[in-house]
Structure formats: C-alpha cells, structure tokens
Write a protein that holds these residues in place. Sequence first.
Motif, PDB file in Angstrom:
ATOM      1  N   PRO A  88       0.823  -1.215   0.000  1.00  0.00           N
ATOM      2  CA  PRO A  88       0.000   0.000   0.000  1.00  0.00           C
ATOM      3  C   PRO A  88       0.857   1.265   0.000  1.00  0.00           C
ATOM      4  N   MET A  89       0.306   2.316  -0.594  1.00  0.00           N
ATOM      5  CA  MET A  89       1.003   3.598  -0.591  1.00  0.00           C
ATOM      6  C   MET A  89       0.848   4.266   0.768  1.00  0.00           C
ATOM      7  N   GLU A  90       1.887   4.969   1.145  1.00  0.00           N
ATOM      8  CA  GLU A  90       1.928   5.631   2.446  1.00  0.00           C
ATOM      9  C   GLU A  90       2.087   7.132   2.226  1.00  0.00           C
ATOM     10  N   VAL A  91       1.280   7.925   2.928  1.00  0.00           N
ATOM     11  CA  VAL A  91       1.359   9.384   2.825  1.00  0.00           C
ATOM     12  C   VAL A  91       1.670   9.955   4.207  1.00  0.00           C
ATOM     13  N   LYS A  92       2.705  10.770   4.266  1.00  0.00           N
ATOM     14  CA  LYS A  92       3.060  11.450   5.514  1.00  0.00           C
ATOM     15  C   LYS A  92       3.176  12.939   5.229  1.00  0.00           C
ATOM     16  N   VAL A  93       2.611  13.735   6.110  1.00  0.00           N
ATOM     17  CA  VAL A  93       2.659  15.193   5.965  1.00  0.00           C
ATOM     18  C   VAL A  93       3.337  15.782   7.197  1.00  0.00           C
ATOM     19  N   GLU A  94       4.311  16.624   6.965  1.00  0.00           N
ATOM     20  CA  GLU A  94       5.025  17.319   8.047  1.00  0.00           C
ATOM     21  C   GLU A  94       4.871  18.819   7.841  1.00  0.00           C
ATOM     22  N   LEU A  95       4.406  19.497   8.854  1.00  0.00           N
ATOM     23  CA  LEU A  95       4.302  20.956   8.776  1.00  0.00           C
ATOM     24  C   LEU A  95       5.690  21.581   8.830  1.00  0.00           C
ATOM     25  N   ARG A  96       5.800  22.757   8.213  1.00  0.00           N
ATOM     26  CA  ARG A  96       7.056  23.515   8.264  1.00  0.00           C
ATOM     27  C   ARG A  96       6.835  24.710   9.190  1.00  0.00           C
ATOM     28  N   PRO A  97       7.060  24.497  10.479  1.00  0.00           N
ATOM     29  CA  PRO A  97       6.722  25.550  11.455  1.00  0.00           C
ATOM     30  C   PRO A  97       7.486  26.840  11.239  1.00  0.00           C
ATOM     31  N   GLY A  98       8.694  26.748  10.696  1.00  0.00           N
ATOM     32  CA  GLY A  98       9.471  27.963  10.488  1.00  0.00           C
ATOM     33  C   GLY A  98       8.858  28.885   9.457  1.00  0.00           C
ATOM     34  N   GLU A  99       8.000  28.367   8.594  1.00  0.00           N
ATOM     35  CA  GLU A  99       7.383  29.179   7.544  1.00  0.00           C
ATOM     36  C   GLU A  99       5.895  29.414   7.789  1.00  0.00           C
ATOM     37  N   THR A 100       5.287  28.631   8.673  1.00  0.00           N
ATOM     38  CA  THR A 100       3.864  28.772   8.962  1.00  0.00           C
ATOM     39  C   THR A 100       3.623  30.012   9.823  1.00  0.00           C
ATOM     40  N   GLU A 101       2.588  30.767   9.462  1.00  0.00           N
ATOM     41  CA  GLU A 101       2.256  31.995  10.190  1.00  0.00           C
ATOM     42  C   GLU A 101       0.815  31.942  10.668  1.00  0.00           C
ATOM     43  N   VAL A 102       0.588  32.340  11.907  1.00  0.00           N
ATOM     44  CA  VAL A 102      -0.762  32.528  12.444  1.00  0.00           C
ATOM     45  C   VAL A 102      -0.888  34.014  12.761  1.00  0.00           C
ATOM     46  N   ILE A 103      -1.829  34.688  12.073  1.00  0.00           N
ATOM     47  CA  ILE A 103      -1.877  36.156  12.065  1.00  0.00           C
ATOM     48  C   ILE A 103      -3.182  36.636  12.687  1.00  0.00           C
ATOM     49  N   ASP A 104      -3.092  37.710  13.484  1.00  0.00           N
ATOM     50  CA  ASP A 104      -4.277  38.350  14.088  1.00  0.00           C
ATOM     51  C   ASP A 104      -5.160  37.315  14.779  1.00  0.00           C
ATOM     52  N   SER A 105      -4.552  36.474  15.574  1.00  0.00           N
ATOM     53  CA  SER A 105      -5.285  35.363  16.176  1.00  0.00           C
ATOM     54  C   SER A 105      -5.516  35.596  17.660  1.00  0.00           C
ATOM     55  N   ASN A 106      -6.676  35.137  18.148  1.00  0.00           N
ATOM     56  CA  ASN A 106      -6.935  35.171  19.580  1.00  0.00           C
ATOM     57  C   ASN A 106      -6.774  33.787  20.209  1.00  0.00           C
ATOM     58  N   LEU A 107      -6.085  32.858  19.497  1.00  0.00           N
ATOM     59  CA  LEU A 107      -5.877  31.516  20.011  1.00  0.00           C
ATOM     60  C   LEU A 107      -4.680  31.486  20.952  1.00  0.00           C
ATOM     61  N   ASP A 108      -4.797  30.684  22.007  1.00  0.00           N
ATOM     62  CA  ASP A 108      -3.628  30.483  22.846  1.00  0.00           C
ATOM     63  C   ASP A 108      -2.739  29.412  22.215  1.00  0.00           C
ATOM     64  N   SER A 109      -1.630  29.088  22.861  1.00  0.00           N
ATOM     65  CA  SER A 109      -0.654  28.181  22.253  1.00  0.00           C
ATOM     66  C   SER A 109      -1.228  26.783  22.041  1.00  0.00           C
ATOM     67  N   GLU A 110      -2.032  26.315  23.007  1.00  0.00           N
ATOM     68  CA  GLU A 110      -2.623  24.974  22.860  1.00  0.00           C
ATOM     69  C   GLU A 110      -3.620  24.943  21.707  1.00  0.00           C
ATOM     70  N   GLN A 111      -4.436  25.970  21.616  1.00  0.00           N
ATOM     71  CA  GLN A 111      -5.424  26.042  20.536  1.00  0.00           C
ATOM     72  C   GLN A 111      -4.738  26.177  19.181  1.00  0.00           C
ATOM     73  N   THR A 112      -3.635  26.920  19.139  1.00  0.00           N
ATOM     74  CA  THR A 112      -2.888  27.051  17.890  1.00  0.00           C
ATOM     75  C   THR A 112      -2.319  25.709  17.460  1.00  0.00           C
ATOM     76  N   ALA A 113      -1.798  24.936  18.421  1.00  0.00           N
ATOM     77  CA  ALA A 113      -1.278  23.604  18.106  1.00  0.00           C
ATOM     78  C   ALA A 113      -2.393  22.710  17.569  1.00  0.00           C
ATOM     79  N   GLN A 114      -3.580  22.796  18.158  1.00  0.00           N
ATOM     80  CA  GLN A 114      -4.715  21.994  17.682  1.00  0.00           C
ATOM     81  C   GLN A 114      -5.103  22.394  16.260  1.00  0.00           C
ATOM     82  N   LEU A 115      -5.109  23.709  16.015  1.00  0.00           N
ATOM     83  CA  LEU A 115      -5.438  24.200  14.675  1.00  0.00           C
ATOM     84  C   LEU A 115      -4.452  23.655  13.643  1.00  0.00           C
TER      85      LEU A 115
END
Length: 219
Positions: free
Chosen positions: A138-165
């Motif tokens: 079977p084919m396997e798909v893995k996705v890794e976020l690039r945190p150094g380039e990801t931006e969360v802008i004008d957000s009222n989320l705390d750190s835990e909520q941001t991680a969940q998002l």
Amino acid sequence: MSSPEAPARGGTLGPMAHLSRVLTVVLGAALGALGAWVLMKPASPSLPDTPSVVQQMRDVARLETLEVSLYKKVTFTPEPQATDALWKDVLNWARYALQNPHGRAIVFANAHLGFDFQRFDRSHLQVTGTRVYVMLPPMEVKVELRPGETEVIDSNLDSEQTAQLLEKARLAFEQEVRSNGKLQRRARESAERSLRALLLTLGYREVLFVDHLPAGTAG
C-alpha cells in the motif's frame, strides 16, 4: 591371363577419397570451433535468492519517495464558509471549539508519498524463469508541517489552541494528498522505475508490476 595391376603406391587419390578427407577436416574444424565457443561462452547469471531480492528492493524503495511542498491560507472566523470540503473540518473545529475565534493562518507543509515496504515480503513476488511479477504494498502518505514558515496572524488563540489548529491543518493536507490521483501516479511511476532498474541489474529479463500475482505459488 594377366591380373589387373594394383594402383601404384604413392599415386593420386580417387575423387571419393579426396572428398572424404575434406569433409573430415571441415568437421574437425567445426567441432573445434564449437568446443571453443562453449568454453568461452559466459555463464548465465544466477538469480539471487528471494529474501535477498526483497531486502534490496526495500533499500531502494526507502530512497524513492516523492516529496511535495504544500501551503494553504486558512481564515478561522465563524462567518466565512469553507469552499474546500477537505478543509471544512478545520473551520468547524474553530467555530464550535473556540469562543469567538478569529484570525488567519498561512500553513506550509511537506508531503511524502511512498510505498510501505516494511510490509513487503516474498509473498509480493512471483518468479517464473527470468520474469518477475511484483505486487507493490500500500502507498503511504506522511505530511510534516514547516513551522518555520507557517504563520498565524491576528489570532486570539492560545498556544494549545494554535497547536490543535495546526494539527487539523496537517490532517487536511494529508486527506488532500491521498485524494490526488496525479500525485499517486507520479509516486508509483517513480518507484516502478527504480525497482525495475534494480531487478534488471540482478539478472531478471522482464519485470511486471501487477495488482494481484498470477495464479501459482508466490515467491
């Protein structure tokens, strides 16, 4: 009566005797050439045992993984409606799990598409002479976020909520890649090219990739 005279010793041979001698010489030369060809002919390469082939295919497949760069802009206020069905889960989570959520994110990720060769064994191969049938795992798909380039802008989320998002975004990327037939084909073609080259090098003359092995004993 006088008896017939015997041929003089040392006289010329008759035509039949001459032909016989020529044929003997030609036959001897032909047999000599045949013997030399047999001795000089390279021996047919012996095919490796199946466990060795399986291990070498695993090693090659580990290096043959398609990598794709992804990014997505996500707005997680309650008002907008998601137009992409795969990303509705992200916005629904924000709408129902958070108190008056607002903000936006630009999420970058890398997707890796490859075959799960940890599950590949001799039951995925069938050899008939110098022809080998291969049933890919079977084919396997893995996705890794690039945190150094990801931006969360004008957000009222705390750190835990941001991680969940961001985890919701990662899962949405994964679903998106799994449903992309073009990427799946690219990954399969890339793996088949590398594995075919390996098997031909090992001495097989024909390599066939199949969804199911032909009737018979696998391996």
